[in-house]
Write a protein that holds these residues in place. Structure first.
Motif, PDB file in Angstrom:
ATOM      1  N   VAL A  41      -2.213   0.197  12.433  1.00  6.15           N
ATOM      2  CA  VAL A  41      -1.435  -0.268  11.283  1.00  6.15           C
ATOM      3  C   VAL A  41      -0.048   0.360  11.332  1.00  6.15           C
ATOM      4  CG1 VAL A  41      -1.286  -0.290   8.761  1.00  6.15           C
ATOM      5  CG2 VAL A  41      -3.518  -0.521   9.890  1.00  6.15           C
ATOM      6  N   VAL A  42       0.958  -0.444  11.073  1.00 13.42           N
ATOM      7  CA  VAL A  42       2.315   0.093  10.948  1.00 13.42           C
ATOM      8  C   VAL A  42       2.469   0.597   9.517  1.00 13.42           C
ATOM      9  CG1 VAL A  42       4.772  -0.425  11.047  1.00 13.42           C
ATOM     10  CG2 VAL A  42       3.196  -1.514  12.670  1.00 13.42           C
ATOM     11  N   PHE A  43       2.618   1.901   9.362  1.00  9.69           N
ATOM     12  CA  PHE A  43       2.677   2.497   8.033  1.00  9.69           C
ATOM     13  C   PHE A  43       4.008   2.196   7.348  1.00  9.69           C
ATOM     14  CE2 PHE A  43      -0.474   6.052   9.355  1.00  9.69           C
ATOM     15  CZ  PHE A  43      -1.534   5.171   9.166  1.00  9.69           C
ATOM     16  N   ASP A  44       3.963   2.143   6.029  1.00  7.17           N
ATOM     17  CA  ASP A  44       5.156   1.879   5.217  1.00  7.17           C
ATOM     18  C   ASP A  44       6.019   3.135   5.110  1.00  7.17           C
ATOM     19  OD1 ASP A  44       4.045  -0.595   4.829  1.00  7.17           O
ATOM     20  OD2 ASP A  44       3.270  -0.151   2.818  1.00  7.17           O
ATOM     21  N   TYR A 143     -12.210   4.702   1.236  1.00  6.38           N
ATOM     22  CA  TYR A 143     -12.921   4.240   2.435  1.00  6.38           C
ATOM     23  C   TYR A 143     -14.210   3.526   2.060  1.00  6.38           C
ATOM     24  CZ  TYR A 143     -14.788   4.239   7.183  1.00  6.38           C
ATOM     25  OH  TYR A 143     -15.285   3.840   8.413  1.00  6.38           O
ATOM     26  N   GLN A 144     -14.950   4.092   1.129  1.00  7.97           N
ATOM     27  CA  GLN A 144     -16.227   3.508   0.742  1.00  7.97           C
ATOM     28  C   GLN A 144     -16.056   2.209  -0.041  1.00  7.97           C
ATOM     29  OE1 GLN A 144     -19.392   4.428   1.450  1.00  7.97           O
ATOM     30  NE2 GLN A 144     -18.663   6.077   2.756  1.00  7.97           N
ATOM     31  N   GLY A 145     -15.021   2.134  -0.867  1.00  8.28           N
ATOM     32  CA  GLY A 145     -14.886   0.999  -1.773  1.00  8.28           C
ATOM     33  C   GLY A 145     -13.994  -0.117  -1.297  1.00  8.28           C
ATOM     34  N   HIS A 146     -13.207   0.132  -0.224  1.00  6.06           N
ATOM     35  CA  HIS A 146     -12.239  -0.871   0.224  1.00  6.06           C
ATOM     36  C   HIS A 146     -12.299  -0.995   1.739  1.00  6.06           C
ATOM     37  CE1 HIS A 146     -10.126  -1.388  -3.667  1.00  6.06           C
ATOM     38  NE2 HIS A 146     -10.549  -0.157  -3.860  1.00  6.06           N
ATOM     39  N   LYS A 147     -13.190  -1.847   2.215  1.00  5.72           N
ATOM     40  CA  LYS A 147     -13.361  -2.008   3.657  1.00  5.72           C
ATOM     41  C   LYS A 147     -12.087  -2.501   4.325  1.00  5.72           C
ATOM     42  CE  LYS A 147     -18.347  -2.832   3.580  1.00  5.72           C
ATOM     43  NZ  LYS A 147     -19.444  -3.780   3.935  1.00  5.72           N
ATOM     44  N   GLU A 148     -11.303  -3.274   3.587  1.00  6.76           N
ATOM     45  CA  GLU A 148     -10.092  -3.832   4.183  1.00  6.76           C
ATOM     46  C   GLU A 148      -9.044  -2.764   4.467  1.00  6.76           C
ATOM     47  OE1 GLU A 148      -9.198  -3.675  -0.207  1.00  6.76           O
ATOM     48  OE2 GLU A 148     -10.940  -4.003   1.079  1.00  6.76           O
ATOM     49  N   GLN A 197       4.029  15.793   8.673  1.00  5.63           N
ATOM     50  CA  GLN A 197       4.216  15.529   7.248  1.00  5.63           C
ATOM     51  C   GLN A 197       4.744  14.118   7.003  1.00  5.63           C
ATOM     52  OE1 GLN A 197       6.747  18.863   6.291  1.00  5.63           O
ATOM     53  NE2 GLN A 197       5.022  20.132   5.629  1.00  5.63           N
ATOM     54  N   LEU A 198       5.628  13.637   7.872  1.00  2.23           N
ATOM     55  CA  LEU A 198       6.116  12.261   7.767  1.00  2.23           C
ATOM     56  C   LEU A 198       4.967  11.273   7.981  1.00  2.23           C
ATOM     57  CD1 LEU A 198       8.365  10.133   7.562  1.00  2.23           C
ATOM     58  CD2 LEU A 198       8.750  10.422  10.033  1.00  2.23           C
ATOM     59  N   LEU A 199       4.103  11.546   8.943  1.00  2.00           N
ATOM     60  CA  LEU A 199       2.934  10.707   9.182  1.00  2.00           C
ATOM     61  C   LEU A 199       2.056  10.633   7.935  1.00  2.00           C
ATOM     62  CD1 LEU A 199       0.918   9.169  11.030  1.00  2.00           C
ATOM     63  CD2 LEU A 199      -0.004  11.415  11.692  1.00  2.00           C
ATOM     64  N   CYS A 200       1.808  11.784   7.315  1.00  2.00           N
ATOM     65  CA  CYS A 200       0.979  11.835   6.107  1.00  2.00           C
ATOM     66  C   CYS A 200       1.635  11.067   4.964  1.00  2.00           C
ATOM     67  CB  CYS A 200       0.746  13.276   5.690  1.00  2.00           C
ATOM     68  SG  CYS A 200      -0.294  14.210   6.835  1.00  2.00           S
ATOM     69  N   ARG A 201       2.930  11.266   4.799  1.00  7.63           N
ATOM     70  CA  ARG A 201       3.653  10.604   3.712  1.00  7.63           C
ATOM     71  C   ARG A 201       3.561   9.081   3.857  1.00  7.63           C
ATOM     72  NH1 ARG A 201       7.865  13.369   4.079  1.00  7.63           N
ATOM     73  NH2 ARG A 201       9.328  12.047   5.216  1.00  7.63           N
ATOM     74  N   GLU A 202       3.786   8.587   5.057  1.00 12.08           N
ATOM     75  CA  GLU A 202       3.746   7.142   5.266  1.00 12.08           C
ATOM     76  C   GLU A 202       2.325   6.604   5.175  1.00 12.08           C
ATOM     77  OE1 GLU A 202       5.862   6.408   8.915  1.00 12.08           O
ATOM     78  OE2 GLU A 202       7.819   6.562   7.903  1.00 12.08           O
ATOM     79  N   PHE A 203       1.341   7.402   5.570  1.00 12.11           N
ATOM     80  CA  PHE A 203      -0.063   7.013   5.390  1.00 12.11           C
ATOM     81  C   PHE A 203      -0.379   6.854   3.907  1.00 12.11           C
ATOM     82  CE2 PHE A 203      -4.336   8.849   4.467  1.00 12.11           C
ATOM     83  CZ  PHE A 203      -5.104   7.783   4.894  1.00 12.11           C
ATOM     84  N   LEU A 204       0.047   7.821   3.090  1.00  8.75           N
ATOM     85  CA  LEU A 204      -0.198   7.748   1.658  1.00  8.75           C
ATOM     86  C   LEU A 204       0.569   6.594   1.022  1.00  8.75           C
ATOM     87  CD1 LEU A 204      -0.101  11.560   0.742  1.00  8.75           C
ATOM     88  CD2 LEU A 204      -2.116  10.086   0.869  1.00  8.75           C
ATOM     89  N   ASN A 209       0.471   1.423  -1.634  1.00  6.46           N
ATOM     90  CA  ASN A 209       1.054   0.082  -1.697  1.00  6.46           C
ATOM     91  C   ASN A 209      -0.010  -0.998  -1.602  1.00  6.46           C
ATOM     92  OD1 ASN A 209       3.653   1.079  -1.924  1.00  6.46           O
ATOM     93  ND2 ASN A 209       4.150   0.838   0.246  1.00  6.46           N
ATOM     94  N   ARG A 210      -1.023  -0.748  -0.783  1.00  3.87           N
ATOM     95  CA  ARG A 210      -2.062  -1.767  -0.602  1.00  3.87           C
ATOM     96  C   ARG A 210      -3.106  -1.719  -1.710  1.00  3.87           C
ATOM     97  NH1 ARG A 210      -2.989  -2.879   5.840  1.00  3.87           N
ATOM     98  NH2 ARG A 210      -0.769  -2.851   6.407  1.00  3.87           N
ATOM     99  N   LEU A 211      -3.338  -0.558  -2.248  1.00  6.32           N
ATOM    100  CA  LEU A 211      -4.275  -0.462  -3.370  1.00  6.32           C
ATOM    101  C   LEU A 211      -3.700  -1.092  -4.630  1.00  6.32           C
ATOM    102  CD1 LEU A 211      -5.830   3.127  -3.136  1.00  6.32           C
ATOM    103  CD2 LEU A 211      -7.072   0.960  -3.154  1.00  6.32           C
ATOM    104  N   PHE A 212      -2.405  -0.909  -4.812  1.00  6.94           N
ATOM    105  CA  PHE A 212      -1.746  -1.390  -6.032  1.00  6.94           C
ATOM    106  C   PHE A 212      -0.565  -2.296  -5.646  1.00  6.94           C
ATOM    107  CE2 PHE A 212      -3.312   2.973  -6.758  1.00  6.94           C
ATOM    108  CZ  PHE A 212      -4.298   2.702  -7.701  1.00  6.94           C
ATOM    109  N   PRO A 213      -0.835  -3.515  -5.168  1.00 11.04           N
ATOM    110  CA  PRO A 213       0.246  -4.394  -4.687  1.00 11.04           C
ATOM    111  C   PRO A 213       1.250  -4.789  -5.755  1.00 11.04           C
ATOM    112  CG  PRO A 213      -1.842  -5.582  -4.846  1.00 11.04           C
ATOM    113  CD  PRO A 213      -2.157  -4.135  -5.028  1.00 11.04           C
ATOM    114  N   LYS A 214       0.875  -4.655  -7.019  1.00 10.26           N
ATOM    115  CA  LYS A 214       1.804  -4.971  -8.111  1.00 10.26           C
ATOM    116  C   LYS A 214       2.305  -3.706  -8.803  1.00 10.26           C
ATOM    117  CE  LYS A 214      -0.389  -9.446  -9.059  1.00 10.26           C
ATOM    118  NZ  LYS A 214      -1.049 -10.291 -10.090  1.00 10.26           N
TER     119      LYS A 214
END
Length: 366
Positions: A41-44, A143-148, A197-204, A209-214
């Motif tokens: 995945v290309v992180f945001d 992980y458990q609740g969002h397979k996507e 730390q940049l990797l972690c920040r973009e992962f979060l 962003n994907r959990l809360f698209p709005k």
């Protein structure tokens, strides 16, 4: 019935067997993803939310009332227990609570610590760090609740693993795991601290962003960095500009609650054990003067509702007009029954007096 049976089996089996079975599931799912052509995945690099808030406590200290309070504000997205977070979840029966991906063993802060050159004592420690991440990731609510969203975890996993030595044969070396549940051996990929730390920040960012698209405005997280001390500079690289609400409660109430409910994660076999535990947990006295942290007292929030709400609004730059669901989730008149309730537990009166004499600074003074 099925869930009850699973709980019984889980409690009967040795912890290592259960843990490693689930670690294997993570790897099996990762391998299946790769086999099916899964691409990283290309992180945001940017997040929909402009502000992050962590609501922390010291264990049963009442931080949930602040989570409930902030759920009532327009412009606040709150990662909390249901129904707030799970209304749009794929699994309406799953509860989402504390955000453990950063602070737990195997979490992001832990991996950062283990990447230091001086932490590389031997390959066993490196292997254990990766396996702890697998365990933490697998058990996370997301992980458990969002397979996507699992490819996000798989991508992060690839980025932090330096080498994976695959094996179908049981390991004979007990240092790797005597239950032989996970045969592969790993090493951490060493990288500069700022790069990690940049990797972690973009992962979060990508996760949010994907959990809360709005989502927009403020994201409130439950214990995102709780239990990790008071040094806000350690947390800034992960979520820049993060603020922290730290909730305290009369430790005598915490002690009585722990005893009555036999909370094994909270030391209470003796008063001395409890006092030592609480003394190690608390860091509130060090927060004085830090503009990024605000101390709150559970008893004050309940009894001085208007004044404490105004304090929270000022700290988070919230307008009173945004409080559109006032007292829908946090009802101080109900929570008031928990203030000084420890006084009615006469069987613990002597213990409470002893606690007051040993750590008076953590006992509420109205």
């Amino acid at each position: 019935m099925r869930n009850s049976l699973r709980k019984i089996i889980k409690n009967c089996l040795p912890h290592g067997i259960v843990t490693n079975r689930n670690r294997n599931r993570f790897l099996n799912e990762y391998d299946a993803w790769k086999l099916n052509g899964g691409k990283p995945v290309v992180f945001d690099s940017e997040c929909r939310f402009c502000q992050f808030v962590s609501v922390d406590g010291y264990g049963c200290s009442g931080s949930s009332v602040v989570m409930d309070l902030l759920r009532e504000y327009d412009g606040c997205t709150v990662w909390a227990t249901k129904p707030a977070f799970t209304e749009n979840s794929v699994d309406g029966d799953m509860e989402y609570g504390e955000f453990d991906l950063c602070r737990h063993t195997g979490g992001l802060l832990y991996i950062e610590y283990m990447m230091r050159p001086e932490a590389w004592v031997n390959d066993f420690w490196s292997d254990d760090a990766v396996k702890n991440f697998i365990h933490t990731a697998y058990y996370s609510d997301v992980y458990q609740g969002h397979k996507e969203l699992r490819p996000l975890f798989f991508t992060f996993f690839e980025r932090i693993v330096g080498q994976r030595m695959r094996s179908d044969a049981p390991l004979l070396n007990v240092w790797h795991n005597r239950f032989s549940g996970l045969n592969d051996i790993f090493t951490l990929r060493m990288m500069p601290k700022d790069e990690y730390q940049l990797l972690c920040r973009e992962f979060l960012y990508t996760l949010f962003n994907r959990l809360f698209p709005k989502g927009s405005g403020m994201l409130v997280l439950d214990h995102v960095f709780g239990d990790c001390g008071d040094d806000m500079s350690r947390f800034e690289p992960y979520l820049p500009g993060i603020k922290r609400l730290v909730v305290s409660r009369d430790v005598r109430a915490v002690y009585v609650h722990a005893c009555k409910n036999n909370l094994r994660w909270l030391a209470h076999d003796t008063v001395e054990d409890f006092v030592e535990w609480e003394s190690k947990m608390h860091f509130k006295s060090i927060l004085d003067g830090d503009s990024r942290s605000l101390e709150l007292q559970f008893e004050d929030i309940v009894q001085e509702y208007d004044a404490e709400v105004a304090k929270v609004e000022k700290f988070l730059n919230l307008m009173p007009q945004q409080h559109i669901l006032k007292k829908r989730f946090f009802k101080p008149e109900i929570s008031s029954s928990n203030v000084h309730a420890w006084r009615n537990a006469v069987e613990y009166a002597a213990d409470c007096e002893k606690i007051k004499s040993m750590i008076p600074q953590y006992c509420y003074k109205p």
